[in-house]
Structure formats: C-alpha cells, structure tokens
Design a protein around this motif. Structure first.
Motif, PDB file in Angstrom:
ATOM      1  N   GLU A 455       0.819  -1.217   0.000  1.00  0.00           N
ATOM      2  CA  GLU A 455       0.000   0.000   0.000  1.00  0.00           C
ATOM      3  C   GLU A 455       0.856   1.271   0.000  1.00  0.00           C
ATOM      4  OE1 GLU A 455      -1.946   0.887   4.117  1.00  0.00           O
ATOM      5  OE2 GLU A 455      -1.801  -1.303   3.949  1.00  0.00           O
ATOM      6  N   TRP A 456       2.090   1.182   0.477  1.00  0.00           N
ATOM      7  CA  TRP A 456       2.969   2.348   0.395  1.00  0.00           C
ATOM      8  C   TRP A 456       3.349   2.627  -1.059  1.00  0.00           C
ATOM      9  CZ3 TRP A 456       7.078   1.590   4.853  1.00  0.00           C
ATOM     10  CH2 TRP A 456       6.436   1.728   6.090  1.00  0.00           C
ATOM     11  N   ALA A 457       3.649   1.575  -1.802  1.00  0.00           N
ATOM     12  CA  ALA A 457       3.976   1.757  -3.215  1.00  0.00           C
ATOM     13  C   ALA A 457       2.777   2.309  -3.971  1.00  0.00           C
ATOM     14  CB  ALA A 457       4.434   0.433  -3.826  1.00  0.00           C
ATOM     15  N   GLU A 458       1.600   1.783  -3.672  1.00  0.00           N
ATOM     16  CA  GLU A 458       0.394   2.272  -4.323  1.00  0.00           C
ATOM     17  C   GLU A 458       0.190   3.756  -4.033  1.00  0.00           C
ATOM     18  OE1 GLU A 458      -2.254  -1.854  -4.287  1.00  0.00           O
ATOM     19  OE2 GLU A 458      -2.330  -0.489  -2.565  1.00  0.00           O
ATOM     20  N   ALA A 459       0.431   4.159  -2.793  1.00  0.00           N
ATOM     21  CA  ALA A 459       0.241   5.562  -2.415  1.00  0.00           C
ATOM     22  C   ALA A 459       1.267   6.460  -3.100  1.00  0.00           C
ATOM     23  CB  ALA A 459       0.334   5.711  -0.899  1.00  0.00           C
ATOM     24  N   LEU A 460       2.548   6.025  -3.132  1.00  0.00           N
ATOM     25  CA  LEU A 460       3.571   6.858  -3.754  1.00  0.00           C
ATOM     26  C   LEU A 460       3.312   7.011  -5.245  1.00  0.00           C
ATOM     27  CD1 LEU A 460       6.169   8.502  -3.609  1.00  0.00           C
ATOM     28  CD2 LEU A 460       7.456   6.368  -3.907  1.00  0.00           C
ATOM     29  N   ALA A 461       2.963   5.917  -5.915  1.00  0.00           N
ATOM     30  CA  ALA A 461       2.680   5.998  -7.350  1.00  0.00           C
ATOM     31  C   ALA A 461       1.517   6.945  -7.625  1.00  0.00           C
ATOM     32  CB  ALA A 461       2.374   4.602  -7.899  1.00  0.00           C
ATOM     33  N   GLU A 462       0.544   6.973  -6.723  1.00  0.00           N
ATOM     34  CA  GLU A 462      -0.593   7.872  -6.885  1.00  0.00           C
ATOM     35  C   GLU A 462      -0.186   9.324  -6.661  1.00  0.00           C
ATOM     36  OE1 GLU A 462      -4.441   9.136  -7.646  1.00  0.00           O
ATOM     37  OE2 GLU A 462      -3.584   7.126  -7.920  1.00  0.00           O
ATOM     38  N   GLN A 463       0.696   9.568  -5.702  1.00  0.00           N
ATOM     39  CA  GLN A 463       1.123  10.936  -5.397  1.00  0.00           C
ATOM     40  C   GLN A 463       1.967  11.528  -6.519  1.00  0.00           C
ATOM     41  OE1 GLN A 463       3.127  10.973  -1.523  1.00  0.00           O
ATOM     42  NE2 GLN A 463       1.683   9.412  -0.827  1.00  0.00           N
ATOM     43  N   LEU A 464       2.859  10.732  -7.082  1.00  0.00           N
ATOM     44  CA  LEU A 464       3.754  11.234  -8.116  1.00  0.00           C
ATOM     45  C   LEU A 464       2.968  11.575  -9.375  1.00  0.00           C
ATOM     46  CD1 LEU A 464       6.641   8.641  -7.680  1.00  0.00           C
ATOM     47  CD2 LEU A 464       6.796  11.086  -7.171  1.00  0.00           C
ATOM     48  N   ASP A 465       3.197  12.757  -9.910  1.00  0.00           N
ATOM     49  CA  ASP A 465       2.496  13.155 -11.131  1.00  0.00           C
ATOM     50  C   ASP A 465       2.754  12.183 -12.272  1.00  0.00           C
ATOM     51  OD1 ASP A 465       1.467  15.311  -9.860  1.00  0.00           O
ATOM     52  OD2 ASP A 465       2.323  16.828 -11.189  1.00  0.00           O
ATOM     53  N   SER A 466       3.950  11.603 -12.296  1.00  0.00           N
ATOM     54  CA  SER A 466       4.312  10.704 -13.399  1.00  0.00           C
ATOM     55  C   SER A 466       4.537   9.273 -12.919  1.00  0.00           C
ATOM     56  CB  SER A 466       5.582  11.213 -14.087  1.00  0.00           C
ATOM     57  OG  SER A 466       6.653  11.296 -13.155  1.00  0.00           O
ATOM     58  N   GLY A 467       3.960   8.906 -11.778  1.00  0.00           N
ATOM     59  CA  GLY A 467       4.181   7.579 -11.226  1.00  0.00           C
ATOM     60  C   GLY A 467       3.462   6.482 -11.990  1.00  0.00           C
ATOM     61  N   VAL A 468       4.133   5.363 -12.186  1.00  0.00           N
ATOM     62  CA  VAL A 468       3.561   4.162 -12.802  1.00  0.00           C
ATOM     63  C   VAL A 468       3.831   3.004 -11.852  1.00  0.00           C
ATOM     64  CG1 VAL A 468       3.565   2.611 -14.782  1.00  0.00           C
ATOM     65  CG2 VAL A 468       3.994   5.054 -15.121  1.00  0.00           C
ATOM     66  N   LEU A 469       2.778   2.286 -11.446  1.00  0.00           N
ATOM     67  CA  LEU A 469       2.906   1.248 -10.432  1.00  0.00           C
ATOM     68  C   LEU A 469       3.120  -0.127 -11.053  1.00  0.00           C
ATOM     69  CD1 LEU A 469       2.679   0.442  -7.391  1.00  0.00           C
ATOM     70  CD2 LEU A 469       0.220   0.118  -7.801  1.00  0.00           C
ATOM     71  N   VAL A 470       4.057  -0.883 -10.475  1.00  0.00           N
ATOM     72  CA  VAL A 470       4.253  -2.285 -10.822  1.00  0.00           C
ATOM     73  C   VAL A 470       4.020  -3.090  -9.551  1.00  0.00           C
ATOM     74  CG1 VAL A 470       5.851  -4.039 -11.676  1.00  0.00           C
ATOM     75  CG2 VAL A 470       5.924  -1.720 -12.618  1.00  0.00           C
ATOM     76  N   ARG A 471       2.940  -3.874  -9.536  1.00  0.00           N
ATOM     77  CA  ARG A 471       2.610  -4.695  -8.367  1.00  0.00           C
ATOM     78  C   ARG A 471       3.168  -6.103  -8.561  1.00  0.00           C
ATOM     79  NH1 ARG A 471      -2.312  -2.263  -9.584  1.00  0.00           N
ATOM     80  NH2 ARG A 471      -3.185  -0.875  -7.984  1.00  0.00           N
ATOM     81  N   ARG A 472       3.815  -6.606  -7.516  1.00  0.00           N
ATOM     82  CA  ARG A 472       4.274  -7.998  -7.526  1.00  0.00           C
ATOM     83  C   ARG A 472       3.526  -8.779  -6.469  1.00  0.00           C
ATOM     84  NH1 ARG A 472       8.618  -9.921  -3.991  1.00  0.00           N
ATOM     85  NH2 ARG A 472       8.922 -12.141  -4.388  1.00  0.00           N
ATOM     86  N   ASP A 473       2.897  -9.870  -6.856  1.00  0.00           N
ATOM     87  CA  ASP A 473       2.261 -10.772  -5.906  1.00  0.00           C
ATOM     88  C   ASP A 473       3.325 -11.744  -5.427  1.00  0.00           C
ATOM     89  OD1 ASP A 473       0.532 -12.277  -4.372  1.00  0.00           O
ATOM     90  OD2 ASP A 473      -0.257 -13.415  -6.066  1.00  0.00           O
ATOM     91  N   GLY A 474       3.769 -11.568  -4.190  1.00  0.00           N
ATOM     92  CA  GLY A 474       4.832 -12.439  -3.712  1.00  0.00           C
ATOM     93  C   GLY A 474       5.261 -12.099  -2.305  1.00  0.00           C
ATOM     94  N   ASP A 475       6.297 -12.798  -1.852  1.00  0.00           N
ATOM     95  CA  ASP A 475       6.839 -12.639  -0.505  1.00  0.00           C
ATOM     96  C   ASP A 475       8.207 -11.970  -0.577  1.00  0.00           C
ATOM     97  OD1 ASP A 475       4.851 -14.260   1.220  1.00  0.00           O
ATOM     98  OD2 ASP A 475       5.343 -15.657  -0.395  1.00  0.00           O
ATOM     99  N   GLY A 476       8.635 -11.426   0.548  1.00  0.00           N
ATOM    100  CA  GLY A 476       9.957 -10.830   0.635  1.00  0.00           C
ATOM    101  C   GLY A 476       9.952  -9.337   0.382  1.00  0.00           C
ATOM    102  N   HIS A 477      11.093  -8.746   0.623  1.00  0.00           N
ATOM    103  CA  HIS A 477      11.266  -7.295   0.559  1.00  0.00           C
ATOM    104  C   HIS A 477      11.790  -6.888  -0.811  1.00  0.00           C
ATOM    105  CE1 HIS A 477      11.943  -3.257   1.726  1.00  0.00           C
ATOM    106  NE2 HIS A 477      13.236  -3.352   2.009  1.00  0.00           N
ATOM    107  N   THR A 478      11.090  -5.997  -1.465  1.00  0.00           N
ATOM    108  CA  THR A 478      11.334  -5.459  -2.808  1.00  0.00           C
ATOM    109  C   THR A 478      10.944  -6.492  -3.875  1.00  0.00           C
ATOM    110  OG1 THR A 478      13.678  -6.072  -3.048  1.00  0.00           O
ATOM    111  CG2 THR A 478      13.179  -3.986  -1.952  1.00  0.00           C
TER     112      THR A 478
END
Length: 507
Positions: A455-478
């Motif tokens: 949800e942090w990535a989703e929020a940052l991508a929404e805030q950035l004027d030029s943000g594009v989100l890539v969601r990964r379904d998985g475990d672990g950090h990054t």
C-alpha cells in the motif's frame, strides 16, 4: 534494542550468512555539454559551482571497479564552510560503452551504496549492466562518506539486545536512557555532522554526483529507503529526473504512527506467510495451523525475554536479538529455511543461529560491526521526523498496534517513542511528493513485503504526477530480481529502452 529500530529499518536485505504503444524518454548520455542549472524549485547557488565542477579522480579499486571521493558542503546553507567527503564506486558497463550512469541506493537509511554497486551482478540483470555504469555512493554520514560515529561496539550490542517492548516503568526509563545515550554519543563524537545527514541533504548530494558523472539527467534505482531518497530528489529536481525506479516504496505522506501501523501489519503478514508455508508442507514444527504457529513464536519470544539463551562468541540471545533474528529472514523467501533451522535450535535451547541472523540484520560479525549502518539509521530517521511521542504516552496506543500485529504490535507501538530522546531536532517531511514535471517514475511494490508494504507503493505511485505502479504478488522485501519475470521485464525495459507501461502493471 530500542523500539524505533522496528519502525524504520527498511534496508535492502543481502546475504544473511557471511503492451500497447510505447512512450519513450530520451536515453541518458555522457554529454560534454555544460551541466544546466537545476530547476527553479531548487535553484543552484553560484557558491555551489565549485562542488558541481570539481575534478573527480577515478582510480581502480579491484575487480575492475573504479572508486573516487568527492566533496559536498556539510551545510548547503553555508557552502563556503566545512566540507564532507562522499565515497563513490563505479562498475563500468559490461558492454564496453555506457549510455550513462545508473546511480543506485540499497536503503537503510545507513546501508553503504558502494557495496550495493560492487555486488551489481547479484542485484541487476545483464541488460542493465551491459549499458549502464552502475554507480553506488555511501550517503553522507554512512560507510566511507565522513561516517557518523556514536558509541562503542559493546554499547551497540547492549542497545540491540534490549527489550523492544518494555513492560515496566524501569524498562521504559532504561529504553529512553539508551536512545538518549546513543544520540548524545553522535553529537559528542561527530559534532555538527549529527545535524546534517538528513534525506533532503543526501538528495542534494545526488545532484552533485549526477553532474560530476556527466549526465544531464539522473538515472536511478532505489530500493526500500532508497525510494524515499529518490522521490525526494525527484521533488527537488524534477527536470533532472531521467529513468527512475523506486522498488519497495515508502509513502512520504504518512506520519510516524501511520507508518508504524502499516509496517506492523506488514511484518505480521510476512510472518503468517512463513508459518503458512510450514503448515502446508505438513508436520510443521510450529503447529498445525497458522494461528498456532504464530502463537508458538510469540510464546518463544516471551520465554527468551525471561530467560535469554546461550548464543555465540560468548554472547547470549537476548529478546532484542531474537526479534531481529526472526525478522531478518522474512525479507527474502529464500531465507525461510534458515529461520526454520534457527527456531528449531532455539526451541531446543541453542540461540546461536538466531543470534547470527540478528547480527546479519545489524551488520555485525564475530569481530564487531562492519559498518555504522545502525548508528546512521537512527541519526537519519530522527532528523527526518519530528513526531515522536514520549514513552509514557505509548500505552494507550498498544491495543491498536496489537490488532495490526498480535506478534509484534507492542514493538512497533514503542517505536513511536524512539526519537523522543534524540538530542538533535528533526523535521517532519512536507507530506505527499508529486515531483511535478518529472519523467515517468516506476514504483514497484510487493504484496507481502514485511518492511515496505504494497500500500505504500500504491500511495507513492498515486502521489507522483508521473508515477507508474508495478505490483508484484509475492513474498519478501522489494520486487525486482526476486524471481518474477513480469516485474523484471517492466523494470529492465524502462531502464534500458525507456519503455513506459501504458498503465499500472500487475505481476
């Protein structure tokens, strides 16, 4: 271990032991043209010219790498004053001719970026390494870059081992005193540097590095805290942004309380995923259900708090070490078997392996700490935030945190007080970052990331004027280079070819 460590330790975990029409952004180039002035949002002072135009003496430093040291002002408000050094490490493009530099940061705050770049073959795909010089830097106060120094290794050991969720007034006072002593040591041993290692200042350093590398625009890959550093740069210098990827993103709009609640839930989700995998295999040593398994781990932590276990190197496994030893393998699904082994041994009374996992989390070996990442973690985070609360005010908030994380909730709740005793005043981030006018910025988030929840990535991508989100379904950090070809293709296609997804990507 003071609880603030729980709230903000978002370093990129390393080795624990030992569709449609494409949009193009211009390819970065090693231009010989003069470096243009920064945007009007962050005007370059004429007095900074000597930093932007200094000569850089690159020298071989083994394994085909090149190293250099550059200078930046300690205080950008007084550029004619004291200077500090930044260590850089460059891995030349494997293709023989780079199109530019990819500046990288692994997170923390406090993890040396030179080490990240030196291990580029482990972190970045062949296509990226073929066309970019990979350049890592130790941020100001970190590693080899005029490092902040606060306390002895023995004091750090005691600090990490402390109960992260004090149960009595005596333990609360001890936690407060430990944080105060750490901060006081930073000021006494490092002087004015303790007040000048903020994320904003490190972001300004990146622009000096960009200019000295000869790139008109910055190509950047930041992981974990490195996303906050990259987003801060983009907000300061939007017209300087080239191809930027922010993986394992932090939401800069949140208060410390909001961040802590989300992160508490993230670690609980990751722990339950780990236990669930054990249960699914059958005959799980933790129990026959996820609830039973997490309860067994919580009981184990309570037992260690009362009776520490024998560890390694003449040290004991204290409660603070036990918490970190469990957290560390949650950063990477490939490390879950290590956690199996560590918990099995610990349940049998041997805390050595769990202590080693805790040590890996804090950059400690049998000979002591290998860098100053733990000290820098506190020093940077306490400068970046000013909303800590007194320890005495934590108790009413605990129920909310325990709902978010029955296993670790109190640890995160007490993290709210982590900077209350810090001697250098902090500043709260301005809030949402939009980086208006920047080139497209790829933001990557992972569904069961313990440290930087999706949800942090989703929020940052929404805030950035030029943000594009890539969601990964998985475990672990990054999410990049974590075994998901869909994520890897999106990241590499953008960095190498400038191909921007038409819309958000779900992998």
């Amino acid at each position: 271990m003071a609880a603030v460590l729980a709230v903000v330790l978002t370093a990129c975990s390393g080795d624990l032991l030992t569709s449609g029409e494409e949009q193009e952004t211009p390819a970065p180039s090693l231009s010989s043209s003069p470096i243009p002035a920064p945007s009007t949002r962050a005007p370059q002072q004429p007095s900074l010219d000597r930093y932007y135009s200094q000569d850089v003496d690159w020298k071989g430093c083994g394994d085909g790498h090149e190293c250099a040291t550059v200078q930046v002002p300690l205080d950008y408000a007084e550029p004619a004053g004291e200077t500090i050094d930044l260590d850089l490490l460059r891995v030349p493009a494997e293709g023989g001719k780079a199109v530019g530099s990819l500046v990288v940061n692994p997170g923390g705050p406090g993890v040396p970026g030179t080490r990240y770049a030196a291990d580029a073959t482990s972190y970045f795909g062949t296509e990226i390494r073929q066309v970019f010089d990979i350049v890592g830097f130790d941020p100001r106060g970190v590693g080899g870059s005029t490092p902040i120094d606060c306390v002895s290794d023995e004091q750090l050991d005691a600090f990490v081992a402390m109960d992260p969720d004090p149960d009595t007034a005596v333990e609360e006072r001890a936690s407060d005193a430990a944080v105060a002593a750490l901060g006081r040591g930073c000021v006494e041993n490092s002087g004015d540097l303790a007040g000048h290692i903020s994320t904003v200042e490190a972001a300004r350093d990146i622009d000096v590095i960009r200019a000295l590398l000869g790139d008109r625009r910055l190509s950047y890959f930041g992981a974990s805290y490195g996303t906050f550093l990259g987003a801060t740069y983009a907000d300061l210098f939007p017209q300087r942004v080239g191809r930027m990827v922010l993986d394992g993103a932090i939401d800069p709009s949140l208060s410390s309380t909001e961040m802590s609640l989300v992160q508490a839930k993230g670690f609980e989700t990751a722990l339950r995923a780990y236990v669930g995998a054990c249960v699914d295999r059958g005959g799980c040593f933790l129990g026959d259900s996820v609830d039973a398994g997490t309860a067994r781990i919580r009981k184990f932590l309570d037992d260690v708090e009362r009776s520490p276990l024998d560890g390694a190197d003449g040290r004991r496994l204290e409660i603070g070490n036990a918490v970190l030893g469990i957290w560390a393998p949650l950063y990477n699904q490939g490390y879950w078997p290590l956690l199996d082994s560590a918990l099995r041994s610990a349940f049998a009374g041997d805390g050595a392996l769990l202590l080693r996992l805790s040590d890996a989390y804090t950059s400690r070996t049998g000979d002591g700490y290998t860098d100053n990442s733990l000290e820098a973690l506190f020093a940077v985070n306490c400068l970046d935030h000013d909303d800590a609360i007194p320890t005495a005010q934590v108790a009413p908030r605990i129920p909310e945190f325990e709902r978010a994380s029955p296993t670790f909730g109190k640890v995160f709740a007490y993290g709210l007080a982590g900077c209350a005793q810090w001697p250098v005043p902090g500043e709260q981030p301005d809030g949402p970052i939009d980086a208006a006018g920047a080139a497209p910025i790829l933001v990557v988030g992972t569904s069961r990331d313990p440290a930087t929840p999706l949800e942090w990535a989703e929020a940052l991508a929404e805030q950035l004027d030029s943000g594009v989100l890539v969601r990964r379904d998985g475990d672990g950090h990054t999410g990049y280079n974590a075994g998901n070809p869909c994520v890897d293709d999106a990241v590499e296609s953008y960095l190498v070819s400038g191909t921007v997804p038409e819309s958000d990507v779900s992998c």
